[in-house]
Design an enzyme around this catalytic site. Structure first.
Site, short mmCIF file in Angstrom:
data_model
loop_
_atom_site.label_atom_id
_atom_site.label_comp_id
_atom_site.label_asym_id
_atom_site.label_seq_id
_atom_site.Cartn_x
_atom_site.Cartn_y
_atom_site.Cartn_z
N HIS A 1 52.73 22.24 46.12
CA HIS A 1 52.92 23.51 46.83
C HIS A 1 51.55 24.03 47.27
O HIS A 1 50.58 23.98 46.51
CB HIS A 1 53.60 24.52 45.91
CG HIS A 1 54.18 25.70 46.62
ND1 HIS A 1 53.40 26.70 47.18
CD2 HIS A 1 55.47 26.05 46.87
CE1 HIS A 1 54.19 27.60 47.73
NE2 HIS A 1 55.44 27.23 47.56
N ARG B 1 54.53 34.53 52.78
CA ARG B 1 54.22 34.01 54.11
C ARG B 1 55.35 34.29 55.08
O ARG B 1 55.13 34.53 56.27
CB ARG B 1 53.92 32.52 54.03
CG ARG B 1 52.53 32.22 53.49
CD ARG B 1 52.26 30.74 53.37
NE ARG B 1 52.89 30.17 52.19
CZ ARG B 1 53.45 28.97 52.14
NH1 ARG B 1 53.48 28.21 53.23
NH2 ARG B 1 53.98 28.52 51.02
#
Length: 513
Positions: free
Chosen positions: A288, A311
């Site tokens: 990740h 995000r």
């Protein structure tokens, strides 16, 4: 027998009611199964997959022994706060989101790349809407907020908006209700924590599983129990030991920190392999892109994940020169790859509007000391860039968000804009981290574990991160919890059917003898 759900064109749910005879059958089955010997299912692992299987079995009238080697249930599921994917849903319809199973499936296929297993992805996506409905109706979960995470063409990641949500992800609700049921119905559900399963019990040909051996870690006593088995033991992205699957199949990953709890050591994988069970893609590990660097302990082996929802709300990733370097909502492997090319630290930066949209996340991360609010001057100092350099980055981003110019990195969804120097920013340093093991035990579309020759191992099911191949090379954010629920329920249904079949066979044998 399953209750079907019929959707009208407005996606409003109309229940299909089983016949009276069906209800009578299940009532009789529940009585018989609760009074017969060895008519329990054994679920190993108390995360979302194991809890989904457990509650499915209970709903179908079966009894369950739920084992977990940890001192508390939840596993990695209680860390997952970005939400669960589903399409199409009533919430999407209410928010005028045009989505479908096929669109979700196509996004998943693109993410999975060459390792895609279409039949498993079709199962995952086609059952996604009913999975969220089940969580809402069975456990009272309120999924009332949508996000668009990386790699998704539509907002389809569902999460709740309770003020304490980051502290209470959806798995906590299942943990709480399952433990309460065990306390009030000990004849139906037994739970044993601190119980490490050491062996699967099989026939000589290893094509039938009929129980397990486990050790009570509190007193080191050994126990043998019988019944069909559901493995929901998680992945192996926290195993740094000498005999770890990481070291054997993906040794370069050992240099990275992990977001996983220390219980993710591949125990279930190793037990399945020991009886000739099939595995797939054990060399594939998802890294990740955004694990928080804790200023108090920057080299910590375990790191908090910076949820992808940040995000999705509009956060940007900036280098120490104040520049963007990627599409922040690109596939995880792409963003990670771009980060690993850099020689400088990377910072996750949210403007005030984006931070407000994910306020509960920010509250939690700030409490942990992982994020900090700052004005443009301090941000420039943190990034080691000038105000003019930062202003240039912001200007290009804002123009792309307005559609005046193409985004340099191909970003299509910009979240909360504009980025302005007069704003207050929320900032945290992030690094790539081990997050999810893509490979695992091989199952069919009914969550039945397969042997190395491709045959079903009778009485053995698997769900959750232990299962390999569902997500191919790259998992979409929000699909891990979905896989836990979808395949957990399938495993529960399969274990229930196995109990019924074995009960009938045992009764027939007894009657004829």
């Amino acid at each position: 027998m399953r209750c079907l759900t019929i959707y009208t064109w407005t996606f409003r749910r109309l229940p299909f009611i089983p016949s009276t005879n069906s209800a009578s059958f299940f009532s009789t089955l529940r009585f018989n199964m609760s009074t017969a010997n060895n008519t329990q299912a054994i679920v190993i692992g108390g995360g979302l997959a194991g809890l989904s299987a457990t509650n499915t079995i209970l709903d179908l009238g079966g009894n369950v022994l739920l084992l977990d080697k940890n001192t508390a249930f939840g596993g990695n599921s209680v860390k997952a706060a970005s939400g669960i994917n589903a399409a199409p849903t009533q919430l999407q319809f209410d928010q005028h989101v045009s989505d479908s199973v096929n669109t979700f499936y196509n996004d998943s296929i693109l993410s999975a790349k060459s390792k895609a297993k279409p039949e498993l992805l079709r199962t995952l996506t086609s059952k996604s809407s009913s999975a969220v409905d089940w969580l809402s109706e069975r456990f009272g979960l309120q999924m009332d907020q949508l996000s668009r995470l990386a790699g998704h063409s539509e907002p389809r990641t569902h999460r709740g908006t309770h003020p304490d949500y980051p502290f209470k992800p959806l798995a906590f609700v299942l943990v709480d209700q399952t433990e309460k049921f065990a306390a009030s119905h000990p004849d139906r559900l037994q739970i044993k924590k601190n119980a490490r399963v050491t062996r699967l019990l099989t026939n000589p040909n290893h094509d039938k599983v009929f129980g397990v051996e486990y050790m009570d870690l509190s007193d080191k006593s050994n126990h043998t129990v019988y019944g069909p088995v559901v493995l929901a033991t998680g992945g192996y992205a926290a195993d740094y030991s000498d005999d770890s699957l990481l070291k054997l199949y993906h040794p370069e990953a050992l240099s990275l920190s992990t977001t996983n709890g220390p219980y993710c050591t591949g125990d279930g994988h190793k037990m399945v392999m020991s009886i000739g069970g099939s595995t797939v893609d054990l060399d594939l590990v998802q890294i990740h892109p955004t694990g928080f660097v804790d200023p108090k302990d920057p080299t910590a082996l375990t790191k908090f994940l910076a949820a992808e929802a940040l995000r999705g709300s509009g956060a940007v990733l900036l280098t120490s020169q104040g520049r963007r370097f990627c599409d922040e909502l690109g596939y995880r492997d792409y963003v990670t790859g771009e980060m690993m090319k850099l020689k400088s630290p990377v910072y996750l930066v949210l403007n005030s509007a984006a931070a407000e949209e994910v306020a509960n996340f920010i509250k939690f991360y700030s409490f942990k000391g992982l994020m900090k609010k700052m004005k443009a001057e301090e941000l420039c100092s943190t990034l080691n860039c000038t105000k003019d350099e930062l202003a240039s980055t912001f200007s290009e981003y804002n123009r792309a968000a307005k559609g005046e110019i193409p985004d340099e990195f191909g970003r299509k969804y910009f979240g909360k804009t504009p980025l302005e120097l007069t704003d207050t920013f929320t900032v945290g340093e992030v690094v790539p981290v081990l997050h999810y093991t893509m490979g695992g035990v091989q199952v069919d579309t009914q969550s039945r574990v397969l042997s190395t020759n491709g045959n079903v191992i009778d009485g053995l099911f698997a769900a959750g991160e232990i299962v390999g191949g569902i997500h191919g090379e790259n998992r979409l954010g929000g699909s891990s919890l979905l896989a836990c629920v979808v395949f957990g329920r399938l495993a529960g249904q399969g274990a229930s059917s196995t109990m019924l079949r074995r009960f009938i066979a045992s009764s027939t044998s007894t009657a004829s003898s």
